[in-house]
Scaffold this motif. Structure first.
Motif, PDB file in Angstrom:
ATOM      1  N   TYR A   1       0.824  -1.194   0.000  1.00  0.00           N
ATOM      2  CA  TYR A   1       0.000   0.000   0.000  1.00  0.00           C
ATOM      3  C   TYR A   1       0.866   1.255   0.000  1.00  0.00           C
ATOM      4  CZ  TYR A   1      -3.655  -3.201   1.620  1.00  0.00           C
ATOM      5  OH  TYR A   1      -4.542  -4.241   1.743  1.00  0.00           O
ATOM      6  N   CYS A   2       0.411   2.230  -0.739  1.00  0.00           N
ATOM      7  CA  CYS A   2       0.972   3.574  -0.698  1.00  0.00           C
ATOM      8  C   CYS A   2       0.093   4.400   0.233  1.00  0.00           C
ATOM      9  CB  CYS A   2       0.972   4.141  -2.116  1.00  0.00           C
ATOM     10  SG  CYS A   2       1.601   5.813  -2.280  1.00  0.00           S
ATOM     11  N   ALA A   3       0.696   5.274   1.038  1.00  0.00           N
ATOM     12  CA  ALA A   3      -0.066   6.068   1.988  1.00  0.00           C
ATOM     13  C   ALA A   3       0.575   7.447   2.155  1.00  0.00           C
ATOM     14  CB  ALA A   3      -0.135   5.356   3.338  1.00  0.00           C
ATOM     15  N   ALA A   4      -0.208   8.395   2.646  1.00  0.00           N
ATOM     16  CA  ALA A   4       0.273   9.767   2.809  1.00  0.00           C
ATOM     17  C   ALA A   4       0.022  10.245   4.224  1.00  0.00           C
ATOM     18  CB  ALA A   4      -0.416  10.693   1.812  1.00  0.00           C
ATOM     19  N   SER A   5       1.013  10.955   4.754  1.00  0.00           N
ATOM     20  CA  SER A   5       0.919  11.473   6.114  1.00  0.00           C
ATOM     21  C   SER A   5       1.626  12.814   6.198  1.00  0.00           C
ATOM     22  CB  SER A   5       1.571  10.494   7.085  1.00  0.00           C
ATOM     23  OG  SER A   5       1.632  11.036   8.395  1.00  0.00           O
ATOM     24  N   THR A   6       1.178  13.654   7.128  1.00  0.00           N
ATOM     25  CA  THR A   6       1.887  14.902   7.393  1.00  0.00           C
ATOM     26  C   THR A   6       3.015  14.695   8.400  1.00  0.00           C
ATOM     27  OG1 THR A   6       0.268  15.468   9.088  1.00  0.00           O
ATOM     28  CG2 THR A   6      -0.111  16.349   6.873  1.00  0.00           C
ATOM     29  N   ARG A   7       3.124  13.477   8.910  1.00  0.00           N
ATOM     30  CA  ARG A   7       4.170  13.146   9.872  1.00  0.00           C
ATOM     31  C   ARG A   7       5.160  12.149   9.286  1.00  0.00           C
ATOM     32  NH1 ARG A   7       1.150  12.191  15.669  1.00  0.00           N
ATOM     33  NH2 ARG A   7      -0.560  13.670  15.404  1.00  0.00           N
ATOM     34  N   SER A   8       6.412  12.265   9.665  1.00  0.00           N
ATOM     35  CA  SER A   8       7.435  11.305   9.257  1.00  0.00           C
ATOM     36  C   SER A   8       7.440  10.173  10.274  1.00  0.00           C
ATOM     37  CB  SER A   8       8.807  11.972   9.192  1.00  0.00           C
ATOM     38  OG  SER A   8       9.120  12.543  10.448  1.00  0.00           O
ATOM     39  N   SER A   9       6.579   9.178  10.047  1.00  0.00           N
ATOM     40  CA  SER A   9       6.380   8.145  11.062  1.00  0.00           C
ATOM     41  C   SER A   9       6.192   6.770  10.427  1.00  0.00           C
ATOM     42  CB  SER A   9       5.142   8.480  11.893  1.00  0.00           C
ATOM     43  OG  SER A   9       4.827   7.436  12.790  1.00  0.00           O
ATOM     44  N   PRO A  10       6.599   5.716  11.126  1.00  0.00           N
ATOM     45  CA  PRO A  10       6.313   4.352  10.671  1.00  0.00           C
ATOM     46  C   PRO A  10       4.945   3.851  11.124  1.00  0.00           C
ATOM     47  CG  PRO A  10       7.736   4.274  12.573  1.00  0.00           C
ATOM     48  CD  PRO A  10       7.518   5.727  12.257  1.00  0.00           C
ATOM     49  N   ARG A  11       4.215   4.674  11.880  1.00  0.00           N
ATOM     50  CA  ARG A  11       2.922   4.241  12.406  1.00  0.00           C
ATOM     51  C   ARG A  11       1.840   4.393  11.351  1.00  0.00           C
ATOM     52  NH1 ARG A  11       1.822   6.375  18.403  1.00  0.00           N
ATOM     53  NH2 ARG A  11      -0.244   5.791  17.638  1.00  0.00           N
ATOM     54  N   SER A  12       1.167   3.318  11.071  1.00  0.00           N
ATOM     55  CA  SER A  12       0.134   3.355  10.037  1.00  0.00           C
ATOM     56  C   SER A  12      -1.031   4.256  10.428  1.00  0.00           C
ATOM     57  CB  SER A  12      -0.373   1.939   9.739  1.00  0.00           C
ATOM     58  OG  SER A  12      -0.947   1.350  10.889  1.00  0.00           O
ATOM     59  N   ASP A  13      -1.301   4.413  11.720  1.00  0.00           N
ATOM     60  CA  ASP A  13      -2.440   5.246  12.132  1.00  0.00           C
ATOM     61  C   ASP A  13      -2.158   6.727  11.954  1.00  0.00           C
ATOM     62  OD1 ASP A  13      -2.024   5.264  15.767  1.00  0.00           O
ATOM     63  OD2 ASP A  13      -0.574   5.027  14.153  1.00  0.00           O
ATOM     64  N   TYR A  14      -0.941   7.107  11.603  1.00  0.00           N
ATOM     65  CA  TYR A  14      -0.619   8.500  11.312  1.00  0.00           C
ATOM     66  C   TYR A  14      -0.840   8.847   9.843  1.00  0.00           C
ATOM     67  CZ  TYR A  14       1.597   9.275  15.890  1.00  0.00           C
ATOM     68  OH  TYR A  14       1.844   9.416  17.224  1.00  0.00           O
ATOM     69  N   TYR A  15      -1.206   7.870   9.047  1.00  0.00           N
ATOM     70  CA  TYR A  15      -1.383   8.088   7.621  1.00  0.00           C
ATOM     71  C   TYR A  15      -2.862   8.312   7.315  1.00  0.00           C
ATOM     72  CZ  TYR A  15       3.489   7.128   6.836  1.00  0.00           C
ATOM     73  OH  TYR A  15       4.860   7.222   6.855  1.00  0.00           O
ATOM     74  N   ASP A  16      -3.125   9.406   6.581  1.00  0.00           N
ATOM     75  CA  ASP A  16      -4.501   9.854   6.354  1.00  0.00           C
ATOM     76  C   ASP A  16      -5.115   9.299   5.090  1.00  0.00           C
ATOM     77  OD1 ASP A  16      -2.985  12.899   7.250  1.00  0.00           O
ATOM     78  OD2 ASP A  16      -4.238  11.684   8.587  1.00  0.00           O
ATOM     79  N   ALA A  17      -4.300   9.028   4.102  1.00  0.00           N
ATOM     80  CA  ALA A  17      -4.814   8.577   2.809  1.00  0.00           C
ATOM     81  C   ALA A  17      -4.098   7.298   2.411  1.00  0.00           C
ATOM     82  CB  ALA A  17      -4.607   9.647   1.750  1.00  0.00           C
ATOM     83  N   TRP A  18      -4.852   6.403   1.797  1.00  0.00           N
ATOM     84  CA  TRP A  18      -4.323   5.102   1.404  1.00  0.00           C
ATOM     85  C   TRP A  18      -4.772   4.748  -0.007  1.00  0.00           C
ATOM     86  CZ3 TRP A  18      -1.302   1.959   4.594  1.00  0.00           C
ATOM     87  CH2 TRP A  18      -1.150   2.402   5.913  1.00  0.00           C
ATOM     88  N   GLY A  19      -3.910   4.057  -0.723  1.00  0.00           N
ATOM     89  CA  GLY A  19      -4.302   3.478  -1.989  1.00  0.00           C
ATOM     90  C   GLY A  19      -4.969   2.132  -1.758  1.00  0.00           C
ATOM     91  N   PRO A  20      -5.536   1.546  -2.809  1.00  0.00           N
ATOM     92  CA  PRO A  20      -6.232   0.261  -2.667  1.00  0.00           C
ATOM     93  C   PRO A  20      -5.289  -0.924  -2.514  1.00  0.00           C
ATOM     94  CG  PRO A  20      -6.244   0.961  -4.938  1.00  0.00           C
ATOM     95  CD  PRO A  20      -5.654   2.094  -4.158  1.00  0.00           C
ATOM     96  N   GLY A  21      -4.013  -0.748  -2.836  1.00  0.00           N
ATOM     97  CA  GLY A  21      -3.047  -1.832  -2.672  1.00  0.00           C
ATOM     98  C   GLY A  21      -2.794  -2.595  -3.956  1.00  0.00           C
ATOM     99  N   THR A  22      -1.620  -3.235  -4.012  1.00  0.00           N
ATOM    100  CA  THR A  22      -1.265  -4.073  -5.152  1.00  0.00           C
ATOM    101  C   THR A  22      -0.531  -5.311  -4.634  1.00  0.00           C
ATOM    102  OG1 THR A  22      -0.173  -4.084  -7.333  1.00  0.00           O
ATOM    103  CG2 THR A  22       0.935  -2.852  -5.585  1.00  0.00           C
ATOM    104  N   GLN A  23      -0.864  -6.457  -5.189  1.00  0.00           N
ATOM    105  CA  GLN A  23      -0.330  -7.732  -4.684  1.00  0.00           C
ATOM    106  C   GLN A  23       1.050  -8.012  -5.267  1.00  0.00           C
ATOM    107  OE1 GLN A  23      -1.779 -10.211  -2.519  1.00  0.00           O
ATOM    108  NE2 GLN A  23       0.307 -11.053  -2.646  1.00  0.00           N
TER     109      GLN A  23
END
Length: 122
Positions: free
Chosen positions: A95-117
């Motif tokens: 998954y690609c994701a976007a965050s305003t924070r430089s963090s490894p925590r997934s809950d800090y990411y606001d936007a997500w793509g649908p994912g690719t296998q």
């Protein structure tokens, strides 16, 4: 809002390389950190790495450090992850994701793509 779409997944042999791409659109993503995560069946979503859109600063998890390289193309609004020396344990939905924070925590990411296998066979 930021909209993300991943492409490039597939089936590869162990030891091979694969590049995933993430198309970024929307407003304000210039100030974001673009992260990559992955998730295997029965496991929690795992941090792979991130890149700062503005400065290009990168950070990786220990499990991919030295094998994966994240880059961004600001002219094309794309983020890429080059995955080298792939292992069967790299098999996951990425998954690609976007965050305003430089963090490894997934809950800090606001936007997500649908994912690719990505599937790595031994």
């Amino acid at each position: 809002q930021v909209h993300l779409v991943e492409t490039g997944g597939g089936v590869v042999q162990a030891g091979e390389s694969l590049t995933l791409s993430c198309e970024v659109s929307g407003r304000g993503f210039e100030r974001y950190y673009m992260g990559w995560f992955r998730q295997s069946p029965g496991k929690e979503r795992e941090f792979v790495g991130f890149i700062s859109w503005s400065a290009g600063y990168t950070h990786y998890s220990d499990s991919v450090q030295g094998r994966f390289t994240i880059s961004r193309d600001r002219a094309k609004n794309m983020v890429h992850v080059l995955m080298s020396n792939l292992k069967p344990e790299d098999t996951a939905v990425y998954y690609c994701a976007a965050s305003t924070r430089s963090s490894p925590r997934s809950d800090y990411y606001d936007a997500w793509g649908p994912g690719t296998q990505v599937t790595v066979s031994s």
